[in-house]
Design an enzyme around this catalytic site. Structure first.
Site, PDB file in Angstrom:
ATOM      1  N   ASP A 115       0.871  -1.174   0.000  1.00  0.00           N
ATOM      2  CA  ASP A 115       0.000   0.000   0.000  1.00  0.00           C
ATOM      3  C   ASP A 115       0.913   1.231   0.000  1.00  0.00           C
ATOM      4  OD1 ASP A 115      -1.962   1.919   0.356  1.00  0.00           O
ATOM      5  OD2 ASP A 115      -2.447   1.342   2.411  1.00  0.00           O
ATOM      6  N   GLU A 139      -0.904  10.512   0.180  1.00  0.00           N
ATOM      7  CA  GLU A 139      -2.249   9.934   0.271  1.00  0.00           C
ATOM      8  C   GLU A 139      -2.546   9.432   1.668  1.00  0.00           C
ATOM      9  OE1 GLU A 139      -5.351   6.707   0.032  1.00  0.00           O
ATOM     10  OE2 GLU A 139      -3.285   6.636   0.779  1.00  0.00           O
TER      11      GLU A 139
END
Length: 359
Positions: A181, A214
């Site tokens: 991720d 993010e």
């Protein structure tokens, strides 16, 4: 891993340090790969990077993005005895941190360390019965003073990242590494740039790359990247928690079950027209997919608000143990996501994009 290009790409991306706000090493890898497929690169002022793949200039402008940052930490203080206090960057659950290896990225190179833990022999009854607060953890780099820590290059404000080498597991489809991720999305962006370079006839203009920050609240790089690109359509490529492990309700996100079709999260509802396009493409081409309702957000949640609104979707994969030191993906889920992404990019011309819009 029989695909040498992919093996090298995955190893370089997952092993690069890139906590939120410190994505430079990952950006250099992205620039190296993408610039070999297009000479037209663009950046926003926070550090996101995109390559422009020009097909039909009359077609829609499609933004495809992973995000470069991984959950990590930042040095905040060095004690007189050389222990390092830190700030989390991104969403961590404190109980995955104790006794884990980390690297502090200094100007002199990485400094190895371990996050503090207290052996059970010397824990008080109160300590045994309470989770350890992250604010009470520190990093031990094996020195005895602040001066020694500074001599090896440690300073407040430096990034700290987990340590986990890329490893093919007993089932060779399963790959363990830090930062899936979202180095998954970075890898898929690179592979899309390569595909469009080798097969350049596509009915649109594609901006393909990766955003920054993010993992921090507000998906900051996605906002500035969308302002720079002004896309007609946005496809985020991001990893989400697998739910096929003991102790978790198995309601989607099984490794080996296919890509994740995210239809809802707290920041986002997939547009009906775009959902129909993606699902019909999967079913027509026998691409395995899993309907996914998420508890966390992605870059799609903020890009959708840009300008008059941008139809947005997430082409995801499940990953076990994200937001920890070691996470696991399944190669077949990655390949399913790649097939859908490549197919949709070939399919979305001006008429298809207009049909997606609510009218």
């Amino acid at each position: 891993m029989e695909n040498k290009f992919q093996a090298e790409l995955w190893n370089r991306l997952t092993q690069a340090p890139g906590a939120p706000g410190f994505e430079g090493p990952v950006r250099e890898i992205m620039r190296e790969y993408i610039s070999s497929y297009t000479s037209e690169l663009m950046y926003d002022n926070l550090g996101s990077i995109f390559g422009v793949m020009r097909g039909d200039e009359n077609g829609p402008k499609i933004m495809v993005a992973g995000h470069m940052d991984e959950v990590g930490f930042m040095v905040t203080r060095i004690s007189d005895k050389g222990f390092i206090s830190f700030q989390t960057l991104g969403g961590w659950w404190g109980q995955v941190l104790l006794a884990q290896r980390v690297q502090i990225i200094t100007d002199n190179g990485p400094v190895e360390g371990v996050i503090s833990s207290i052996p059970p022999h010397v824990l008080s009854d109160d300590q045994r019965n309470r989770p350890m607060d992250v604010r009470n953890m520190y990093i031990d780099i094996g020195v005895d003073s602040r001066e020694e820590a500074e001599q090896v290059g440690v300073r407040a404000g430096q990034q700290i990242v987990p340590v986990c080498p890329l490893q093919v597991m007993s089932n060779p489809r399963r790959i363990m590494a830090k930062a899936w991720d979202n180095r998954y999305g970075c890898s898929l962006a690179v592979e899309l740039a390569k595909e469009l370079h080798e097969n350049p006839n596509h009915p649109n203009v594609v901006y393909v790359g990766a955003t920054v920050q993010e993992e921090l609240s507000g998906q900051r790089g996605a906002k500035t990247a969308a302002a720079s690109i002004d896309p007609d359509l946005f496809l985020a490529v991001d990893a989400s928690p697998a739910t096929d492990i003991p102790g978790v309700k198995d309601d989607g996100g099984k490794l080996g079950g296919g890509l994740l079709m995210r239809i809802y999260d707290p920041m986002y509802v997939m547009p009906v027209g775009l959902r129909e396009l993606l699902i019909s493409t999967c079913e027509e081409e026998n691409i395995p997919y899993q309907i996914y309702v998420a508890k966390g957000g992605t870059d799609a949640g903020v890009v959708q608000y840009h300008g008059k609104g941008v139809p947005s979707a997430v082409i995801g994969i499940p990953s076990r143990y994200i937001h920890s030191h070691a996470s696991i993906i399944d190669r077949e889920d990655y390949e399913a996501a790649k097939r859908l992404l490549f197919s949709v990019i070939r399919k979305v011309d001006r008429a298809t994009w207009e049909a997606i819009l609510p009218r």
